[in-house]
Design a protein around this motif. Structure first.
Motif, short mmCIF file in Angstrom:
data_model
loop_
_atom_site.label_atom_id
_atom_site.label_comp_id
_atom_site.label_asym_id
_atom_site.label_seq_id
_atom_site.Cartn_x
_atom_site.Cartn_y
_atom_site.Cartn_z
N ALA A 1 0.82 -1.21 0.00
CA ALA A 1 0.00 0.00 0.00
C ALA A 1 0.86 1.26 0.00
O ALA A 1 0.53 2.24 -0.68
N THR A 2 1.98 1.23 0.73
CA THR A 2 2.80 2.44 0.80
C THR A 2 3.37 2.79 -0.57
O THR A 2 3.46 3.95 -0.94
N GLU A 3 3.74 1.75 -1.34
CA GLU A 3 4.25 1.99 -2.69
C GLU A 3 3.18 2.57 -3.59
O GLU A 3 3.42 3.46 -4.40
N ALA B 1 -4.38 -1.77 -3.31
CA ALA B 1 -3.76 -2.80 -2.48
C ALA B 1 -4.47 -2.90 -1.14
O ALA B 1 -4.42 -3.93 -0.48
N SER B 2 -5.11 -1.82 -0.71
CA SER B 2 -5.82 -1.81 0.56
C SER B 2 -6.99 -0.86 0.46
O SER B 2 -6.87 0.21 -0.13
N PRO B 3 -8.15 -1.23 1.01
CA PRO B 3 -9.32 -0.35 0.90
C PRO B 3 -9.17 0.93 1.70
O PRO B 3 -9.87 1.91 1.44
N THR B 4 -8.27 0.93 2.69
CA THR B 4 -8.19 2.10 3.56
C THR B 4 -6.84 2.79 3.53
O THR B 4 -6.75 3.99 3.69
N ALA B 5 -5.75 2.03 3.33
CA ALA B 5 -4.42 2.60 3.51
C ALA B 5 -4.05 3.59 2.41
O ALA B 5 -3.06 4.30 2.52
N LEU B 6 -4.86 3.67 1.34
CA LEU B 6 -4.54 4.62 0.27
C LEU B 6 -5.38 5.89 0.39
O LEU B 6 -5.24 6.80 -0.42
N ASN B 7 -6.26 5.94 1.40
CA ASN B 7 -7.19 7.06 1.48
C ASN B 7 -6.50 8.41 1.54
O ASN B 7 -6.98 9.38 0.95
N GLY B 8 -5.36 8.48 2.24
CA GLY B 8 -4.63 9.75 2.31
C GLY B 8 -4.22 10.23 0.93
O GLY B 8 -4.45 11.38 0.55
N ALA B 9 -3.65 9.32 0.14
CA ALA B 9 -3.19 9.68 -1.20
C ALA B 9 -4.39 9.99 -2.10
O ALA B 9 -4.33 10.91 -2.92
N VAL B 10 -5.47 9.23 -1.93
CA VAL B 10 -6.66 9.47 -2.75
C VAL B 10 -7.23 10.86 -2.45
O VAL B 10 -7.63 11.60 -3.36
N GLU B 11 -7.23 11.22 -1.16
CA GLU B 11 -7.72 12.56 -0.81
C GLU B 11 -6.85 13.66 -1.40
O GLU B 11 -7.34 14.68 -1.86
N GLU B 12 -5.52 13.42 -1.38
CA GLU B 12 -4.62 14.38 -2.03
C GLU B 12 -5.02 14.56 -3.49
O GLU B 12 -5.05 15.68 -4.01
N ALA B 13 -5.30 13.44 -4.16
CA ALA B 13 -5.67 13.49 -5.57
C ALA B 13 -6.96 14.27 -5.76
O ALA B 13 -7.06 15.15 -6.62
N CYS B 14 -7.96 13.97 -4.93
CA CYS B 14 -9.25 14.66 -5.05
C CYS B 14 -9.05 16.17 -4.84
O CYS B 14 -9.60 16.99 -5.59
N ASN B 15 -8.25 16.51 -3.82
CA ASN B 15 -8.02 17.93 -3.54
C ASN B 15 -7.33 18.63 -4.70
O ASN B 15 -7.48 19.83 -4.90
N ALA B 16 -6.53 17.85 -5.46
CA ALA B 16 -5.85 18.44 -6.61
C ALA B 16 -6.75 18.43 -7.85
O ALA B 16 -6.31 18.78 -8.94
N GLY B 17 -8.00 18.00 -7.68
CA GLY B 17 -8.95 18.03 -8.79
C GLY B 17 -8.88 16.82 -9.69
O GLY B 17 -9.36 16.86 -10.82
N VAL B 18 -8.28 15.75 -9.21
CA VAL B 18 -8.18 14.54 -10.02
C VAL B 18 -9.36 13.61 -9.69
O VAL B 18 -9.70 13.44 -8.53
N THR B 19 -9.98 13.06 -10.73
CA THR B 19 -11.06 12.11 -10.54
C THR B 19 -10.48 10.73 -10.21
O THR B 19 -9.60 10.26 -10.93
N VAL B 20 -10.94 10.13 -9.13
CA VAL B 20 -10.42 8.80 -8.77
C VAL B 20 -11.55 7.77 -8.84
O VAL B 20 -12.58 7.94 -8.19
N VAL B 21 -11.34 6.74 -9.66
CA VAL B 21 -12.33 5.67 -9.77
C VAL B 21 -11.65 4.38 -9.36
O VAL B 21 -10.68 3.95 -9.98
#
Lengths: 336, 309
Positions: free
Chosen positions: A74-76, A97-117
């Motif tokens: 997940a860290t990678e 890789a993990s339903p929860t451990a990527l949430n921080g990075a996913v939030e970064e992406a959303c904040n930068a205006g990136v759509t995450v599916v």
């Protein structure tokens, strides 16, 4: 209200009324994948590349690039997602890789205006879209199928996936639920096959001597052939093994059917779900209104469709469906 | 070229600078406040884990359980520390004490650390799965706020790295106790003859490793917002590589905290750089290894040349 804002408002109304109008030909979509070490993932990557390359050729999107982390961690993958933000992708489709451990990075992406599916391995971050398989139903359906074939019941062997991965938990929960409702069955043994034939074969061979007669084997896919080999090596009768759409499993099934009329069924999630995620991301970029939670049906192979499925599945691969833009629209409208 | 031998820290700094320049060239977007933070924020827990590993390597041992330990801390942080902070703090303190006790036992019974820590990795892993059988939990709000804080001018990741480097440099290189600790790794007999209780010193070194391991796990949860029993397994090898890349040596006593932090940043950056290069994943691990070998070869060449001169 300024003129531009009014225009924007009008555009928004037009979108809401007439579906998607925004142009996605300049948009770039990336696939973040955490693992490529089995036939399912290979088929998934291939499907994405085919669909992506075609979409780029047709000018639907500007780029569709696939990235796989070098290790299944997940860290990678979190670092990989952050790199994608830096690379300026407009949308990231994600098998996590993990339903929860990527949430921080996913939030970064959303904040930068990136759509995450996210698909298959989904993430729980509220800003991301999820294309999920009802894995629980998949587990339950196996037991229900067994109940229809073996009404008098008996002992079952369960082969589980990779410990600690939520897909494993979900399918297992479904199987438990199925067994609770069909109390003529009892799970007498449970091993971890890690979704791989060789691991499953070793694990089943190890536990078989301690087991009473087994009438059925419930699996998670990628482990049925290994289980069959273990039963054969132990000199036991082949029980009813539910399979998981792998080519080697279906090949074995067809051989058994021709030799002694063996009957079973096979079900799994189609690796082509990556193409569905691709089109859903394209629709979101296009301005379409898409609910955050979508469900994709699982792909089932029965006695009747076996030959057909076997024919279209390359050796060493897994039965697949490639989803089109229209399929994506259908899945979206179903969830509305 | 005596320069490189005299200033052990120079080579890691040069490696990082070269890699950073190459990354900026490949991806100019990274050359910003936002970009630097994205590039390096996941290096903060790795840097803390590398410091933890450095404490162990400093006393001439090696820790193969660090990744599992950080994962366990992450699970405790995302569950107990979030739900009942008092209990969470107590558990984390107990974990640090466990590490200290481990150091004392390893020394008192003269056990090989590599075997004991390998065994402990399964204990930590099992406990992590016990606490969090399926991924989940949530980061305490203050921790999330701390890890996403946006200080003016300098991004959080860079700030944190500098703070970690300065604090550990003062502790290990400048302070009296740090010097004695390094002495334990260099020659524990002479430290013992000088009247120091080596058992307690080893316990202290391991305790410090545990403490930084706890910080690493907490920082990781602050970034990821939740935990997973396998979240940090890669940290074991990353941290060892980071220490060595940063100018440390396996022989004990020869470590550099600033170098270790830089080593951790370099490793993180190497992975991003390779991804920007669009190198196939099949080659990435190999390429990461190649970068490591390249830096170590450079170091060996310089030290050899200086030995001859």
């Amino acid at each position: 209200m300024t003129k531009t804002m009014m225009l924007l408002g009008a555009a928004g109304l037009a979108m809401a009324a007439g579906g998607a109008f925004a142009d996605t030909s300049g948009k770039r979509i990336a696939l973040s994948n955490n693992y490529a070490g089995n036939s399912w993932r290979q088929a998934m990557l291939q499907t994405f590349e085919e669909v992506g390359a075609q979409a780029v050729d047709e000018g639907v999107v500007a780029a569709a690039d696939a990235y796989t982390t070098s290790e299944n961690q997940a860290t990678e993958q979190a670092a990989q997602i952050q790199n994608m933000i830096l690379q300026g992708y407009d949308a990231i489709i994600l098998n996590a890789a993990s339903p929860t451990a990527l949430n921080g990075a996913v939030e970064e992406a959303c904040n930068a205006g990136v759509t995450v599916v996210s698909f298959d391995g989904i993430v729980t971050a509220p800003c991301a879209w999820r294309i999920a398989v009802d894995f629980k139903a998949m587990g339950k359906e196996q037991v229900e199928y067994l109940a229809s074939r073996l009404p008098e019941g008996g002992n079952l062997l369960e082969i589980r996936g990779l410990a600690g991965v939520f897909v494993d938990d979900e399918i297992h929960a479904g199987i438990e639920e199925g067994v609770a409702e069909n109390d003529q069955f009892e799970i007498v043994g449970s091993v971890h096959g890690d979704w791989a034939q060789d691991v499953a074969q070793k694990a089943v061979a190890g536990v078989l001597p301690s087991l009473p007669d087994v009438v059925g084997v419930v699996t998670q896919g990628g482990d049925g052939y290994g289980a069959a080999q273990a039963f054969k090596a132990a000199g036991r009768d082949t029980p009813l093994i539910v399979l998981g759409n792998r080519q080697d499993e279906m090949q074995w099934w067809a051989e058994q059917r021709d030799a002694n009329g063996y009957e079973t069924m096979s079900l799994s999630i189609a690796p082509g779900v990556a193409s569905l995620a691709f089109w859903v991301a394209q629709q979101i970029l296009d301005g379409a209104e898409v609910p955050k939670d979508l469900t994709v049906p699982f792909l089932k192979v029965t006695q009747d469709t076996l030959d057909e499925a076997l024919e279209t599945t390359p050796e060493g691969s897994v039965a697949n469906t490639v989803y089109s833009l229209d399929d994506a629209k259908a899945v979206i409208s179903e969830a509305m | 070229m005596k320069l490189f031998a005299k200033y052990r820290i120079l080579l890691p700094v040069v490696s990082l600078a070269v890699l950073l320049a190459a990354t900026f060239y490949m991806q100019p977007r990274a050359m910003s406040y936002f970009g630097l933070n994205l590039l390096f924020n996941l290096a903060v827990p790795i840097a803390l884990a590398t410091i933890a590993q450095m404490m162990i390597i400093m006393v001439n041992d090696i820790d193969l359980s660090l990744g599992a330990f950080v994962s366990l801390v992450a699970c405790v942080t995302a569950t107990f520390l979030n739900d009942s902070p008092m209990l969470g703090v107590l558990i984390l303190l107990a974990l640090v004490l466990c590490y200290a006790a481990l150091g004392a036992v390893i020394h008192a019974l003269d056990l090989p650390a590599i075997v004991v820590t390998l065994g402990m990795s399964f204990v930590w892993g099992g406990l992590a799965l016990f606490i969090l059988p399926s991924p989940g939990g949530a980061s305490p709000g203050w921790l999330r706020a701390l890890m996403t804080v946006k200080p003016p001018y300098i991004p959080m990741a860079v700030c944190a790295s500098v703070i970690i480097a300065v604090v550990t440099h003062l502790l290990i290189i400048r302070s009296g106790i740090g010097t004695v600790l390094r002495g334990v790794g260099g020659n524990d007999r002479s430290v013992q003859r000088a009247g120091w209780p080596v058992v307690r010193l080893k316990a202290l070194a391991y305790g410090l490793a545990g403490l930084f391991g706890v910080f690493a796990g907490m920082a990781l949860v602050g970034l990821t917002t939740s935990a997973d029993a396998n979240i940090a397994l890669r940290y074991t090898l990353l941290s060892i590589a980071g220490v060595i890349l940063g100018g440390g040596e396996f022989t004990g006593g020869k470590v550099s905290p600033v170098g270790a932090v830089i080593g951790a940043l370099t490793l993180t950056l190497a992975a991003s750089f390779l991804s920007f290069l669009r190198l196939s994943p099949d080659w990435q691990i190999g390429a990461q290894g190649a970068i490591l070998i390249l830096v170590l070869t450079a170091r060996l060449l310089f030290t050899r040349r200086d030995a001859q001169a």
